[in-house]
Design an enzyme around this catalytic site. Sequence first.
Site, PDB file in Angstrom:
ATOM      1  N   GLU A 162       0.826  -1.205   0.000  1.00 18.70           N
ATOM      2  CA  GLU A 162       0.000   0.000   0.000  1.00 18.70           C
ATOM      3  C   GLU A 162       0.857   1.250   0.000  1.00 18.70           C
ATOM      4  O   GLU A 162       2.025   1.233   0.359  1.00 18.70           O
ATOM      5  CB  GLU A 162      -0.922   0.014   1.221  1.00 18.70           C
ATOM      6  CG  GLU A 162      -0.334  -0.499   2.519  1.00 18.70           C
ATOM      7  CD  GLU A 162       0.872   0.244   3.028  1.00 18.70           C
ATOM      8  OE1 GLU A 162       0.866   1.496   2.957  1.00 18.70           O
ATOM      9  OE2 GLU A 162       1.819  -0.400   3.506  1.00 18.70           O
ATOM     10  N   GLY A 304       6.370  -0.183   4.183  1.00 18.89           N
ATOM     11  CA  GLY A 304       5.153  -0.430   3.433  1.00 18.89           C
ATOM     12  C   GLY A 304       5.497  -0.803   1.996  1.00 18.89           C
ATOM     13  O   GLY A 304       6.548  -1.394   1.733  1.00 18.89           O
ATOM     14  N   GLU A 305       4.618  -0.456   1.068  1.00 24.29           N
ATOM     15  CA  GLU A 305       4.814  -0.742  -0.363  1.00 24.29           C
ATOM     16  C   GLU A 305       4.787  -2.232  -0.680  1.00 24.29           C
ATOM     17  O   GLU A 305       5.029  -2.622  -1.819  1.00 24.29           O
ATOM     18  CB  GLU A 305       6.149  -0.180  -0.884  1.00 24.29           C
ATOM     19  CG  GLU A 305       6.368   1.283  -0.716  1.00 24.29           C
ATOM     20  CD  GLU A 305       7.724   1.749  -1.214  1.00 24.29           C
ATOM     21  OE1 GLU A 305       8.502   0.917  -1.762  1.00 24.29           O
ATOM     22  OE2 GLU A 305       8.024   2.947  -1.065  1.00 24.29           O
ATOM     23  N   GLY A 306       4.562  -3.089   0.312  1.00 23.91           N
ATOM     24  CA  GLY A 306       4.719  -4.521   0.088  1.00 23.91           C
ATOM     25  C   GLY A 306       6.164  -4.957   0.132  1.00 23.91           C
ATOM     26  O   GLY A 306       6.481  -6.103  -0.217  1.00 23.91           O
ATOM     27  N   SER A 307       7.050  -4.076   0.588  1.00 22.85           N
ATOM     28  CA  SER A 307       8.487  -4.332   0.461  1.00 22.85           C
ATOM     29  C   SER A 307       8.968  -5.502   1.314  1.00 22.85           C
ATOM     30  O   SER A 307       9.813  -6.297   0.869  1.00 22.85           O
ATOM     31  CB  SER A 307       9.284  -3.074   0.811  1.00 22.85           C
ATOM     32  OG  SER A 307       8.943  -2.592   2.105  1.00 22.85           O
TER      33      SER A 307
END
Length: 338
Positions: A162, A304-307
Site C-alpha cells: 500500500e 510499506g509498499e509490500g516491500s
Amino acid sequence: MSSEHPFDDLNILIKTMPTASAEAVAAVRARDAQLTKPPGALGRLEEIVEHLAAWQGKESPTIERPTVVVFAGNHGVTAQGVSPFPSSVTEQMLKNFSAGGAAVNQICATWGAGLKVFELALQIPTKDFCEAPAMEARECAGTVAFGMEAIAGGADLLAFGEMGIGNTTSAAAIYHALYGGAAADWVGRGTGLDDAGLQRKISAVERAVALHKPELTDPWEVLRRLGGREIAAMAGGILAARMERIPVLLDGYVACAAAAILHAIDPSTLDHCLAGHRSPEGAHGEVLRRFGKKPLLDLGMRLGEGSGAALAMGIVKAAVACHRDMATFSSAGVDNKA
C-alpha cells in the site's frame, strides 16, 4: 454487490472458501524424505513448501509468477495532523513506482517478481473518520471487489502492499476497534512523527473509535468507518487469492489491518497466508501473534509498499528450488539412513 446489503455477497463468498489439499502435502513430505539431507534439516523452508502445496493444490508447488500488488489511497484523517507529509506525496510516490525508483521496484527486480500498482481515487480522499464514516457501505464493498479483480493475471504467489499518507492512523484505528486496549497500544510514529504529532495521532484514533463504537461489532463496518480504500482493496485481494488457491505473503502494519478485518470475520480466511515479515511499526508483532503467524523475516523494515513481503519472496523461491531440484538419495548415489 447487492444494493441493500452490500457486504452480504462477501460473507457468502467467505463461507465457500476452498480448503487445503492434504494429498498435496503428503506428496511433498514423501519427496522430502528422499532428499539428500537429514529430516527437518531445512527447517521452515520445508514448512513453506508444504504450505504452498496445500494451497496451490499441487504435489510439486511452483513459483513462476510471483507478484506484488500495491494499492494507493488518500485519507481524510490527515486533516487531524497525523502525518508530517502532505497527501500529495501519495501521488508523487505512484510516479516513483512507475519510474522504477521505489524500494519495492528493486526488490521485485531482484527476485523476478511482477509489480502491479493501482490508484484508488486519490483526488477524492476518504472522509475524516473522526467526524464521519470514512466510506459509504457500497463504496467500501465496491473497493473490496476491485481488489479482488486486481489479482487477475496468473500469479502463483501474491503479496499486497500500500501507499497512502495517513494510512497508519487508519490501521491503528482498525486494530484498536477490533482488539481493544488503549489507542496508544496500537499507534506508531508512521512516517516520522514527533512527540506532539504522535499525541495528535493517538487522540484521533481514540476519538474515531469512540464516535463509531456502536457500529463496530461488524468487521465490515470497522473497515468502512475506519479504513481506507487501499486497505479495503487489500482485503479483497487476500480473499480473492484464497478463492483462486494462490498463497499470500502478508506485508506489514497497514497490510495486516486488511487481513485483520478478514480474520475477525473468520480466522480461517488467512489460512493460505504466511507472514512475510514483522514490522516495528505500532504493534505489528502483536497482530501477527493474534493471527498465529510467525514472520519469515524480522529486519526492522517499516516502509510499506509490500516491500517486506516482496523480500520474503526470495526465501519462498529458494524453498521451492530446494524441494524441486535437490537430488534424492537414490539419484545421487548417497546412502540413506539404515
